[in-house]
Design an enzyme around this catalytic site. Structure first.
Site, PDB file in Angstrom:
ATOM      1  N   ARG A 184       7.249 -11.350   4.912  1.00  0.00           N
ATOM      2  CA  ARG A 184       6.876 -11.099   6.226  1.00  0.00           C
ATOM      3  C   ARG A 184       7.474 -12.146   7.267  1.00  0.00           C
ATOM      4  O   ARG A 184       7.473 -13.279   6.767  1.00  0.00           O
ATOM      5  CB  ARG A 184       5.366 -11.263   6.531  1.00  0.00           C
ATOM      6  CG  ARG A 184       4.509  -9.993   5.961  1.00  0.00           C
ATOM      7  CD  ARG A 184       3.060 -10.239   6.100  1.00  0.00           C
ATOM      8  NE  ARG A 184       2.186  -9.103   5.340  1.00  0.00           N
ATOM      9  CZ  ARG A 184       1.205  -9.042   5.118  1.00  0.00           C
ATOM     10  NH1 ARG A 184       0.214 -10.042   5.885  1.00  0.00           N
ATOM     11  NH2 ARG A 184       0.493  -8.244   4.357  1.00  0.00           N
TER      12      ARG A 184
ATOM     13  N   GLN B 129       0.781 -11.349  -3.607  1.00  0.00           N
ATOM     14  CA  GLN B 129      -0.547 -11.015  -3.322  1.00  0.00           C
ATOM     15  C   GLN B 129      -1.304 -10.589  -4.629  1.00  0.00           C
ATOM     16  O   GLN B 129      -0.605  -9.903  -5.640  1.00  0.00           O
ATOM     17  CB  GLN B 129      -0.891  -9.762  -2.504  1.00  0.00           C
ATOM     18  CG  GLN B 129      -0.486  -9.831  -0.828  1.00  0.00           C
ATOM     19  CD  GLN B 129      -0.467  -8.674  -0.161  1.00  0.00           C
ATOM     20  OE1 GLN B 129      -0.082  -7.661  -0.572  1.00  0.00           O
ATOM     21  NE2 GLN B 129      -0.870  -8.919   1.014  1.00  0.00           N
TER      22      GLN B 129
ATOM     23  N   CYS C   6       0.854  -1.183   0.139  1.00  0.00           N
ATOM     24  CA  CYS C   6      -0.060   0.097  -0.001  1.00  0.00           C
ATOM     25  C   CYS C   6       0.876   1.235  -0.140  1.00  0.00           C
ATOM     26  O   CYS C   6       0.206   1.969  -0.877  1.00  0.00           O
ATOM     27  CB  CYS C   6      -0.953   0.047   1.123  1.00  0.00           C
ATOM     28  SG  CYS C   6      -0.385  -0.856   2.470  1.00  0.00           S
TER      29      CYS C   6
ATOM     30  N   HIS D 100      -8.212  -0.670  -0.005  1.00  0.00           N
ATOM     31  CA  HIS D 100      -7.293  -1.736  -0.169  1.00  0.00           C
ATOM     32  C   HIS D 100      -7.968  -3.054  -0.404  1.00  0.00           C
ATOM     33  O   HIS D 100      -9.015  -3.043   0.192  1.00  0.00           O
ATOM     34  CB  HIS D 100      -6.499  -2.000   1.113  1.00  0.00           C
ATOM     35  CG  HIS D 100      -5.954  -0.799   1.808  1.00  0.00           C
ATOM     36  ND1 HIS D 100      -4.494  -0.680   1.915  1.00  0.00           N
ATOM     37  CD2 HIS D 100      -6.249   0.265   2.177  1.00  0.00           C
ATOM     38  CE1 HIS D 100      -4.129   0.322   2.549  1.00  0.00           C
ATOM     39  NE2 HIS D 100      -5.242   0.969   2.662  1.00  0.00           N
TER      40      HIS D 100
ATOM     41  N   LYS E  23     -12.613  -3.414   7.645  1.00  0.00           N
ATOM     42  CA  LYS E  23     -12.554  -4.022   6.266  1.00  0.00           C
ATOM     43  C   LYS E  23     -13.754  -5.122   6.160  1.00  0.00           C
ATOM     44  O   LYS E  23     -14.189  -5.794   7.419  1.00  0.00           O
ATOM     45  CB  LYS E  23     -11.114  -4.689   5.956  1.00  0.00           C
ATOM     46  CG  LYS E  23     -11.017  -5.846   7.541  1.00  0.00           C
ATOM     47  CD  LYS E  23      -9.542  -6.580   7.257  1.00  0.00           C
ATOM     48  CE  LYS E  23      -9.224  -7.350   8.512  1.00  0.00           C
ATOM     49  NZ  LYS E  23      -7.992  -8.027   8.483  1.00  0.00           N
TER      50      LYS E  23
ATOM     51  N   ASP F 234      -2.948  -7.925  -5.393  1.00  0.00           N
ATOM     52  CA  ASP F 234      -3.305  -6.541  -4.566  1.00  0.00           C
ATOM     53  C   ASP F 234      -3.733  -5.648  -5.402  1.00  0.00           C
ATOM     54  O   ASP F 234      -3.373  -5.501  -6.603  1.00  0.00           O
ATOM     55  CB  ASP F 234      -2.063  -6.142  -3.928  1.00  0.00           C
ATOM     56  CG  ASP F 234      -2.187  -5.470  -2.613  1.00  0.00           C
ATOM     57  OD1 ASP F 234      -3.561  -5.322  -2.234  1.00  0.00           O
ATOM     58  OD2 ASP F 234      -1.374  -4.909  -1.925  1.00  0.00           O
TER      59      ASP F 234
ATOM     60  N   HIS G 168      -5.088  -0.955  -5.347  1.00  0.00           N
ATOM     61  CA  HIS G 168      -5.515   0.069  -4.420  1.00  0.00           C
ATOM     62  C   HIS G 168      -6.277   1.020  -5.258  1.00  0.00           C
ATOM     63  O   HIS G 168      -5.798   1.334  -6.250  1.00  0.00           O
ATOM     64  CB  HIS G 168      -4.479   0.604  -3.633  1.00  0.00           C
ATOM     65  CG  HIS G 168      -3.586  -0.369  -2.566  1.00  0.00           C
ATOM     66  ND1 HIS G 168      -2.589  -1.062  -2.908  1.00  0.00           N
ATOM     67  CD2 HIS G 168      -3.878  -0.435  -1.388  1.00  0.00           C
ATOM     68  CE1 HIS G 168      -2.280  -1.767  -1.877  1.00  0.00           C
ATOM     69  NE2 HIS G 168      -3.115  -1.300  -0.872  1.00  0.00           N
TER      70      HIS G 168
END
Length: 667
Positions: free
Chosen positions: A387, A405, A358, A540, A494, A407, A409
């Protein structure tokens, strides 16, 4: 006469009771059936022991076994305490630590006196647990002073309990549950609640499952403990159904199937990272290509951002303070203090591998001036993140340290938010159905205790998500709608999407968050219709979550028998006799030219051996060719999981496989 308490029941009726009255007393006053059925109480919404006296006026709802969620939580908590009592009876000198309930059972961590426990100890512990249940020992809640409780734990050699009691907040009430009566009663420090006695759980509805190691407080610098896991239910029927599910889950284990299909492997040289084999990466690429097509069609723009970023970026975003222990930092040591962490003295002196995408996406958004007319802007990335997950938390490809991911945004104006979340929900629904998942639940994770942003911001963000789901028609029990207090991220509430797989397990995968915190912290803005700067709302969102974990879920959901469009190998042409080799090559070439992922098996092996081997490897279509098929220009098609075979011409076989292998979004 003491002042009476007013207890309001769910139907609105009020009962006046004397101090010392318990929910059990009220259940008995209502009727013997309820007195027998009631197992706990909700007092002003808080789940409590049914024998705990009221402390003042209160709203009361009695809990029975029909309230399955509460009943299971209570039973599993009791099983954990009974487990601890049983272990200390069988193994004197064992110290106790913590024993929470879990989603399907319970566990307890022990510090054994002589040796770590093993799975061989479990049958004896189970029998001792059943003896404790049969004794039907009352579970009595007591409030202790801090000094007395610490002294008690130290006197009994319970150093872990004493340490924990000493560190609890000064004003916190310290409660102990006593199992049994008299000097030999067993004690454990616990907030509760519990059932009234050990005999309230079903002695045939639990099973101890395994033993593992665990560090005290999850810190590898601390003592190694023995963790005993169990599964617990309200009755034997539920237990048997769960054990059957576990048996089926073992057959579907993605690690075993991944090996059988030659998809991937893991090894100690790269703990928490996956070595994808050619067939596994074919599966990955098919999934990625499908997702890319869906995102392109939905108006997303794909970007690629750096892996390594200056720590100041993470400090500004808030991740450094909230997430530092889970980040891989370069260099991994820099001067500082234990309390305050590394001291940042200059640009570039401390870098970190990104644990999420992000902040980088905001940096892309900030390039150039954005107008209100440009929004929404949807930035997508198949972003590789790292991570530092604890070693004990790693699990196959489901929980890893390096992951990718799906992912994205989305930067929107406030007036665009509901429509954009609705569009996302519709896209997610379509993707899940294409991948073979027809059932999922939607949950709203609400503000956590530690968070950024104002209360007004959280009120607006949470309500916006409620309104968006309602606009999709999915704000219903059919979709398992539920709100989860305290489960949101530190910067945003979320929506969570929980898939149900083929054997009834649930997996939290997709998510969308409404975030006004990071745009503020990282100074993202657009020029509004009024010519002034405004903050965008940042959504997100992910559908799969991570490719690694989602592929693991796909493997277990389909038991390796993927839809044909996803199968790494879609067909194998296998010969019965060597005279058919040339024709087999011709068949394979025609299939490959039509876009089918095909292999040939021309080995000098019996056909039954080949059939078994390719069945284990989950090859969906086996095209068997003998001398007759070669002469006639036909094939014998064996479909994985079906009995017998079907004779087809080569052209028929090609047309059939091409139709089945076309991805659903291209049909």
């Amino acid at each position: 006469m003491s002042e009476m308490f007013r207890i309001t029941l769910p139907d609105g009726s009020v009962r006046e009771v004397a101090p010392g009255t318990t929910p059990a007393d009220i259940a008995a006053a209502i009727g013997p059936g309820l007195a027998k059925a009631a197992i706990a109480a909700r007092v002003d919404g808080e789940l409590r022991d049914i024998m705990r006296p009221f402390e003042g006026d209160a709203q009361l709802a009695l809990v029975t076994s029909r309230d399955e969620k509460d009943a299971l939580e209570l039973a599993r908590h009791d099983y954990a305490h009974i487990l601890a009592e049983a272990v200390q009876h069988l193994f004197p000198g064992t110290q106790i630590t913590f024993g929470p309930s879990t989603d399907d059972g319970f566990y307890y961590d022990f510090a054994p006196r002589d040796r770590q426990f093993t799975d061989e100890d479990l049958p004896a512990i189970e029998e001792e647990m059943r003896r404790i249940i049969a004794r039907d020992e009352p579970l009595i809640r007591e409030v202790w002073s801090r000094e007395d409780l610490i002294a008690r734990w130290k006197a009994e050699g319970e150093r872990f309990k004493a340490e924990w009691a000493a560190e609890l907040p000064e004003g916190e009430e310290l409660t102990v549950y006593r199992a049994g009566k008299g000097e030999n009663a067993w004690l454990d420090m616990c907030r509760g609640p519990h059932l009234a006695s050990t005999g309230k759980v079903d002695p045939q509805a639990f099973k101890l499952t395994r033993v593992s190691g665990a560090y005290w407080r999850g810190d590898q610098k601390n003592a190694m403990l023995s963790r005993i896991y169990g599964t617990g239910w309200l009755n034997k029927k539920q237990l048997d159904a769960h054990l059957l599910q576990l048996e089926e889950a073992a057959k579907r284990d993605h690690r075993r199937i991944g090996q059988d299909m030659d998809l991937f492997h893991l090894q100690s040289e790269a703990q928490g990272s996956v070595f994808w084999h050619p067939k596994g990466f074919v599966l990955w690429r098919q999934l990625e290509a499908y997702m890319r097509r869906r995102l392109d069609a939905a108006g997303y723009e794909e970007i690629k951002t750096p892996q390594l970023m200056d720590a100041r970026q993470w400090e500004q975003s808030g991740h450094w303070g909230k997430y530092r222990e889970n980040m891989f930092v370069v260099p991994d040591e820099i001067p500082g203090t234990e309390e305050e962490g590394p001291v940042l003295t200059g640009t570039g002196d401390l870098m970190a591998l990104k644990p999420m995408n992000c902040p980088a996406h905001i940096l892309v958004f900030k390039q150039g001036i954005k107008s209100y007319r440009d929004l929404p802007i949807r930035l997508a990335e198949f972003g590789c993140c790292h991570r530092n997950e604890p070693h004990g938390a790693l699990h196959g490809i489901m929980r890893v340290r390096q992951f990718t991911q799906d992912d994205a945004h989305i930067f929107v104006r406030e007036d665009q938010l509901i429509e954009e979340v609705k569009n996302f929900c519709d896209l997610l629904d379509s993707v899940y159905k294409d991948l073979g998942f027809d059932q999922y639940a939607i949950k709203l994770a609400l503000r956590p205790d530690k968070r950024f942003g104002s209360e007004e911001m959280w009120d607006w963000s949470e309500q916006s998500l409620r309104d968006a789901v309602e606009a999709t028609g999915r704000h219903t029990a059919e979709y398992g709608w539920e709100e989860l207090p305290g489960e949101g991220a530190f910067y945003a509430p979320k929506l969570e999407f929980h898939l149900t797989d083929a054997i009834g397990r649930t997996w939290q995968v997709g998510t969308i968050q409404t975030d006004t915190v990071l745009p503020e912290r990282l100074d993202a803005s657009y020029v509004g219709e009024d010519g002034e700067r405004h903050r965008p709302v940042m959504l997100h969102r992910a559908i799969l979550g991570t490719f690694e974990r989602f592929i693991g879920i796909l493997i277990e959901h389909h038991a390796g028998r993927f839809p044909l469009w996803l199968s790494p190998v879609q067909a194998v042409v296998a010969t019965i006799v060597s005279d058919a080799d040339d024709y087999a090559r011709e068949v394979a070439a025609k299939l490959a030219a039509a876009g089918i992922r095909v292999e040939t098996d021309l080995r000098n092996e019996k056909i039954n051996y080949k059939v078994r081997e390719h069945s284990v490897a989950k090859v969906p279509n086996l095209l068997v060719i003998g001398k007759r098929e070669a002469e006639e220009g036909t094939i014998a098609l064996r479909v994985l999981g079906s009995q017998g075979q079907q004779m087809l011409t080569l052209d028929e076989a090609v047309a059939r496989l091409v139709a089945e292998a076309t991805p659903p979004d291209l049909r």
